[in-house]
Design a protein around this motif. Structure first.
Motif, PDB file in Angstrom:
ATOM      1  N   LEU A 171       0.721  -1.200  -0.071  1.00 56.07           N
ATOM      2  CA  LEU A 171      -0.104  -0.036   0.075  1.00 56.07           C
ATOM      3  C   LEU A 171       0.982   1.318   0.006  1.00 56.07           C
ATOM      4  O   LEU A 171       0.607   2.333  -0.713  1.00 56.07           O
ATOM      5  N   THR A 172       1.837   1.199   0.635  1.00 59.01           N
ATOM      6  CA  THR A 172       2.854   2.519   0.919  1.00 59.01           C
ATOM      7  C   THR A 172       3.706   2.495  -0.391  1.00 59.01           C
ATOM      8  O   THR A 172       3.604   3.752  -0.960  1.00 59.01           O
ATOM      9  N   GLN A 173       4.066   1.417  -1.438  1.00 63.94           N
ATOM     10  CA  GLN A 173       4.520   1.688  -2.654  1.00 63.94           C
ATOM     11  C   GLN A 173       3.511   1.995  -3.427  1.00 63.94           C
ATOM     12  O   GLN A 173       3.814   2.800  -4.511  1.00 63.94           O
ATOM     13  N   ALA A 174       2.076   2.088  -3.303  1.00 64.69           N
ATOM     14  CA  ALA A 174       1.139   2.218  -4.259  1.00 64.69           C
ATOM     15  C   ALA A 174       0.647   3.702  -3.814  1.00 64.69           C
ATOM     16  O   ALA A 174      -0.128   4.229  -4.504  1.00 64.69           O
ATOM     17  N   GLY A 175       1.523   4.215  -2.974  1.00 67.81           N
ATOM     18  CA  GLY A 175       1.097   5.870  -2.431  1.00 67.81           C
ATOM     19  C   GLY A 175      -0.144   5.932  -2.012  1.00 67.81           C
ATOM     20  O   GLY A 175      -0.777   7.042  -1.820  1.00 67.81           O
ATOM     21  N   GLY A 176      -0.664   4.989  -1.117  1.00 67.79           N
ATOM     22  CA  GLY A 176      -2.006   4.940  -0.529  1.00 67.79           C
ATOM     23  C   GLY A 176      -3.134   4.763  -1.376  1.00 67.79           C
ATOM     24  O   GLY A 176      -4.254   4.844  -0.676  1.00 67.79           O
TER      25      GLY A 176
ATOM     26  N   ARG B 118      -5.951  -4.125  -6.862  1.00 69.26           N
ATOM     27  CA  ARG B 118      -5.293  -4.478  -8.351  1.00 69.26           C
ATOM     28  C   ARG B 118      -4.245  -5.321  -8.184  1.00 69.26           C
ATOM     29  O   ARG B 118      -4.107  -6.322  -8.954  1.00 69.26           O
ATOM     30  N   ARG B 119      -3.317  -5.205  -7.381  1.00 67.62           N
ATOM     31  CA  ARG B 119      -1.975  -5.766  -7.304  1.00 67.62           C
ATOM     32  C   ARG B 119      -2.378  -7.068  -6.596  1.00 67.62           C
ATOM     33  O   ARG B 119      -1.640  -7.941  -6.997  1.00 67.62           O
ATOM     34  N   MET B 120      -3.283  -7.019  -5.578  1.00 69.46           N
ATOM     35  CA  MET B 120      -3.759  -8.380  -4.933  1.00 69.46           C
ATOM     36  C   MET B 120      -4.187  -9.334  -5.886  1.00 69.46           C
ATOM     37  O   MET B 120      -3.990 -10.243  -5.879  1.00 69.46           O
ATOM     38  N   LEU B 121      -5.216  -8.734  -6.846  1.00 70.93           N
ATOM     39  CA  LEU B 121      -5.818  -9.705  -7.881  1.00 70.93           C
ATOM     40  C   LEU B 121      -4.814 -10.179  -8.927  1.00 70.93           C
ATOM     41  O   LEU B 121      -4.810 -11.399  -9.103  1.00 70.93           O
ATOM     42  N   ARG B 122      -3.650  -9.414  -9.100  1.00 71.35           N
ATOM     43  CA  ARG B 122      -2.789 -10.122  -9.981  1.00 71.35           C
ATOM     44  C   ARG B 122      -1.851 -11.103  -9.404  1.00 71.35           C
ATOM     45  O   ARG B 122      -1.710 -12.064  -9.892  1.00 71.35           O
ATOM     46  N   ALA B 123      -1.632 -10.635  -7.935  1.00 69.45           N
ATOM     47  CA  ALA B 123      -0.824 -11.750  -7.393  1.00 69.45           C
ATOM     48  C   ALA B 123      -1.564 -12.996  -7.141  1.00 69.45           C
ATOM     49  O   ALA B 123      -1.103 -14.042  -7.110  1.00 69.45           O
ATOM     50  N   GLN B 124      -2.801 -12.808  -6.923  1.00 66.87           N
ATOM     51  CA  GLN B 124      -3.894 -13.765  -6.909  1.00 66.87           C
ATOM     52  C   GLN B 124      -3.796 -14.886  -8.279  1.00 66.87           C
ATOM     53  O   GLN B 124      -3.678 -15.895  -8.144  1.00 66.87           O
ATOM     54  N   ASP B 125      -3.821 -14.172  -9.359  1.00 66.06           N
ATOM     55  CA  ASP B 125      -3.673 -14.809 -10.583  1.00 66.06           C
ATOM     56  C   ASP B 125      -2.396 -15.443 -10.727  1.00 66.06           C
ATOM     57  O   ASP B 125      -2.160 -16.654 -11.384  1.00 66.06           O
ATOM     58  N   GLU B 126      -1.137 -14.955 -10.091  1.00 63.03           N
ATOM     59  CA  GLU B 126      -0.018 -15.552 -10.308  1.00 63.03           C
ATOM     60  C   GLU B 126       0.316 -16.532  -9.185  1.00 63.03           C
ATOM     61  O   GLU B 126       1.335 -17.260  -9.410  1.00 63.03           O
TER      62      GLU B 126
ATOM     63  N   GLN C 103       2.384   7.277   6.054  1.00 62.38           N
ATOM     64  CA  GLN C 103       3.432   8.137   5.289  1.00 62.38           C
ATOM     65  C   GLN C 103       4.797   7.422   5.606  1.00 62.38           C
ATOM     66  O   GLN C 103       5.212   7.203   6.857  1.00 62.38           O
ATOM     67  N   VAL C 104       5.788   7.041   4.598  1.00 66.02           N
ATOM     68  CA  VAL C 104       7.105   6.865   4.760  1.00 66.02           C
ATOM     69  C   VAL C 104       7.822   7.685   5.519  1.00 66.02           C
ATOM     70  O   VAL C 104       8.851   7.522   6.232  1.00 66.02           O
ATOM     71  N   ALA C 105       7.631   9.000   5.502  1.00 65.39           N
ATOM     72  CA  ALA C 105       8.452  10.033   6.266  1.00 65.39           C
ATOM     73  C   ALA C 105       7.562  11.200   6.630  1.00 65.39           C
ATOM     74  O   ALA C 105       6.535  11.484   5.851  1.00 65.39           O
ATOM     75  N   ARG C 106       7.468  11.451   7.770  1.00 58.68           N
ATOM     76  CA  ARG C 106       6.826  12.879   8.439  1.00 58.68           C
ATOM     77  C   ARG C 106       7.478  13.972   8.559  1.00 58.68           C
ATOM     78  O   ARG C 106       8.827  13.826   9.323  1.00 58.68           O
ATOM     79  N   ALA C 107       7.165  15.109   8.339  1.00 60.58           N
ATOM     80  CA  ALA C 107       7.994  16.382   8.589  1.00 60.58           C
ATOM     81  C   ALA C 107       8.247  16.540  10.077  1.00 60.58           C
ATOM     82  O   ALA C 107       7.232  16.374  10.927  1.00 60.58           O
TER      83      ALA C 107
ATOM     84  N   GLU D 129       7.323  10.608 -12.357  1.00 59.25           N
ATOM     85  CA  GLU D 129       6.323   9.606 -11.578  1.00 59.25           C
ATOM     86  C   GLU D 129       7.102   8.807 -10.432  1.00 59.25           C
ATOM     87  O   GLU D 129       6.369   8.404  -9.523  1.00 59.25           O
ATOM     88  N   ALA D 130       8.309   8.374 -10.956  1.00 62.63           N
ATOM     89  CA  ALA D 130       8.857   7.562  -9.741  1.00 62.63           C
ATOM     90  C   ALA D 130       9.372   8.262  -8.456  1.00 62.63           C
ATOM     91  O   ALA D 130       9.313   7.838  -7.327  1.00 62.63           O
ATOM     92  N   LEU D 131       9.536   9.695  -8.673  1.00 67.16           N
ATOM     93  CA  LEU D 131       9.809  10.522  -7.474  1.00 67.16           C
ATOM     94  C   LEU D 131       8.556  11.098  -6.849  1.00 67.16           C
ATOM     95  O   LEU D 131       8.593  11.572  -5.740  1.00 67.16           O
ATOM     96  N   ALA D 132       7.332  10.743  -7.189  1.00 68.27           N
ATOM     97  CA  ALA D 132       6.077  10.944  -6.602  1.00 68.27           C
ATOM     98  C   ALA D 132       6.027   9.843  -5.311  1.00 68.27           C
ATOM     99  O   ALA D 132       5.129  10.086  -4.421  1.00 68.27           O
ATOM    100  N   GLU D 133       6.766   9.026  -5.308  1.00 67.49           N
ATOM    101  CA  GLU D 133       6.828   7.966  -4.115  1.00 67.49           C
ATOM    102  C   GLU D 133       7.904   8.503  -3.035  1.00 67.49           C
ATOM    103  O   GLU D 133       8.849   9.063  -3.520  1.00 67.49           O
ATOM    104  N   SER D 134       7.543   8.648  -2.082  1.00 70.44           N
ATOM    105  CA  SER D 134       8.243   8.879  -0.755  1.00 70.44           C
ATOM    106  C   SER D 134       9.492   8.251  -0.793  1.00 70.44           C
ATOM    107  O   SER D 134       9.427   7.011  -0.543  1.00 70.44           O
TER     108      SER D 134
END
Length: 441
Positions: A82-87, A94-102, A134-138, A299-304
Motif C-alpha cells: 500500500l505504501t508503494q502504491a502511494g496509499g 488490483r495488485r492483490m488480484l494480479r498476485a492471486q492470478d499468479e 506515510q514513509v516520512a513525516r515532517a 512519476e517515480a519521484l512521486a513515491e516517498s
C-alpha cells in the motif's frame, strides 16, 4: 554499549515495552515530557496521539492492545505494498488480484482478495489504531542533541553515557533492535556496516560512528522527514559518504533509498540514464527519449523516498537546474541528498537550486582529543598505543583526516606483520608509518 532492553516485533518496538518505559519515566524525578512520547512513537511506528492513548490505558493497568475482532486484517506485507502504491487502495486491490492470478498472494499474508469496501475498512481500522502510512513525516521541531540523548537514556532504549563512539563489530551483521536502528546513531551508536564498499585498508578495521557521523545522521534524517534537499560537504577524506550511508541505513526499512554516482564531466543524457538506473527504470528504452524519460522520473519521484547523489560537485549549473525541475514537478514526494567535496560551491553557481536546499551540513575534521579513543575502536593495533604519540601524529600528518588515519593503520599493520615480536607502538613505529604516505598524505 548495551542496546535497548525491549524486544521488537514486526520491525517495531512492542506496545507493552513502550508503555512500561514511559510509565517508569513518568514515575521518575524529572517526569514525562512530549519529547519522550515523540521518541516512543517513532520507535513503535505509530502516531504520538496513539502513544498518549496507550499511556492512558497503561495507567489503568492495560499494557497490551485489546484483541481484534474477526475480519480481514492488513498485515505488514500488504501495508508495504500500500505504501508503494502511494496509499491508493484501489491500486492495492488490483495488485492483490494480479498476485492471486499468479498464485503468490500468500506471500503477502492474505488467503483471498477482499472487496474494495472491506479493504477500505481494514485500512481505516489500521489508521485509527495509529499505524503510520506515510514513509516520512515532517519534523515538528529541531531537538537539541543533549536533550534527545537524555530522553533516550531515560527511556532505556540507548545508553546516554558520554562514552567513546561505538564501532561496527565483526563482518557478520550484528543483531539489532528497532530502537538502535532508528535512533542509536543520533548519539553515535550506529552498529550496522555501511553498504557501498568502504575501503578500510587493513584487515580487522571497523567503521566508527563519531560525533561527525552523528551530525550527518541528524541532518539527513531531518531532510528526509521534511522531503527536502540537503547538501553534505567538506574536505576530501573526512568520511562524508560513509556518514551519509550510515544515515540512510538507519532510516526505517520502508523508506526507499536510491543511490546514484555522478560521472566525470557528465552530460544531461548521462545524468538522466544514471537517475533512471538508480530509480529502477529501464534506461535502454528511456534515456534517448527526453520527454518520456522525464515523465517516468517524475512519476517515480512521486513515491516517498530519498535519492542520494554522490560526487555532486561534478554537476554543472544546467544539470543542477534539471534536478531542480524534477523536484519542482507536482507530486514530487522524494528527498534529495547531495554529497561531495566542493558540492556547496557547485550549488552556489546554480542560484535556483541553491535557494531550494533545506539543509546544509559541513563535515568537520576529527577532533584531536578524540583521536586516541577513536583509533582504538577503529583497529585493535591502536589499543595500546601512546595517546600522546597519536595526538602528535595527527597534528603533524593526519590533521583529523580519517582516510589518512586508515592508510597509516594499514602501514602499521604491515610492519607488525613483518615483525610479530615487536613491542608496543612507539614514536618511531608511528613516524615510519606516516613517512610511507609521502608528501601528500
Amino acid at each position: 554499549m548495551p542496546g535497548p532492553a525491549g524486544p521488537a516485533q514486526a520491525g517495531r518496538v512492542e506496545r507493552a515495552v513502550v508503555v512500561r518505559r514511559l510509565l517508569a519515566v513518568d514515575r521518575g524525578e524529572g517526569g514525562l515530557s512530549s519529547l519522550h512520547v515523540r521518541i516512543a512513537a517513532g520507535l513503535a511506528g505509530v502516531t504520538e496521539r496513539t502513544v498518549w492513548r496507550w499511556l492512558a490505558d497503561g495507567r489503568e493497568g492495560r499494557l497490551e492492545a485489546r484483541p481484534r475482532q474477526g475480519g480481514f486484517v492488513v498485515g505488514d506485507a500488504l501495508w508495504e505494498v500500500l505504501t508503494q502504491a502511494g496509499g491508493n487502495v484501489a491500486e492495492l486491490r488490483r495488485r492483490m488480484l494480479r498476485a492471486q492470478d499468479e498464485g503468490v498472494l500468500e506471500r503477502w499474508g492474505a488467503e483471498l482478495v477482499p472487496s474494495l469496501a472491506t479493504l477500505h475498512r481494514a485500512i481505516k481500522d489500521e489508521l485509527r489504531a495509529g499505524r503510520v502510512l506515510q514513509v516520512a513525516r515532517a519534523a515538528s521541531g529541531r531537538v537539541e542533541p543533549s536533550r534527545y540523548d537524555r530522553a533516550l537514556a531515560e527511556l532505556g532504549f540507548a545508553d546516554g553515557a558520554n562514552g567513546p563512539p561505538v564501532m561496527d563489530g565483526s563482518d557478520a551483521e550484528p543483531s539489532r533492535t528497532e530502537g538502535e536502528e532508528r535512533l542509536g546513531a543520533v548519539q553515535a551508536a550506529a552498529r550496522a556496516r555501511v553498504s557501498g564498499g568502504v575501503r578500510l585498508y587493513a584487515p580487522g578495521a571497523r567503521l566508527v560512528s563519531t560525533r561527525q557521523v552523528a551530525g550527518v545522521v541528524e541532518a539527513v534524517g531531518h531532510t528526509v522527514a521534511a522531503r527536502g534537499i540537503g547538501c553534505v560537504y567538506g574536505d576530501t577524506g573526512l568520511g562524508k559518504t560513509v556518514a551519509v550511508e550510515q544515515a540512510l541505513h538507519l532510516l526505517p526499512a520502508r523508506v526507499p533509498v536510491w543511490r546514484a554516482v555522478v560521472g566525470v564531466r557528465p552530460g544531461l543524457p548521462q545524468v538522466r540514464a544514471e537517475l533512471c538506473e538508480a530509480l529502477g527504470l529501464p534506461p535502454g528504452s528511456l534515456t534517448h527519449r527526453a520527454g518520456p524519460a522525464d515523465q517516468a522520473l517524475a512519476e517515480a519521484l512521486a513515491e516517498s523516498g530519498v535519492l542520494f547523489l554522490d560526487d555532486a560537485q561534478r554537476l554543472s549549473p544546467p544539470l543542477l537546474d534539471y534536478l531542480r525541475q524534477l523536484w519542482d514537478s507536482p507530486g514530487c514526494a522524494a528527498a534529495l541528498v547531495l554529497c561531495g567535496a566542493g558540492s556547496e560551491r557547485a550549488l552556489a553557481r546554480a542560484a535556483a537550486m541553491r535557494s531550494r536546499v533545506l539543509t546544509w551540513h559541513q563535515v568537520s575534521r576529527l577532533d584531536t582529543e578524540d583521536v586516541p579513543r577513536t583509533l582504538g575502536l577503529f583497529h585493535p593495533v591502536w589499543e595500546d598505543a601512546d595517546p600522546a604519540g597519536l595526538v602528535r601524529a595527527d597534528e603533524q600528518t593526519a590533521r583529523g583526516n580519517f582516510r589518512t588515519w586508515a592508510k597509516i593503520t594499514s602501514h602499521v599493520c604491515a610492519a607488525r606483520g613483518r615483525d610479530p615480536g615487536a613491542g608496543g607502538l612507539d614514536r618511531d613505529a608511528i613516524d615510519q608509518a606516516c613517512a610511507r604516505l609521502g608528501p601528500y598524505p
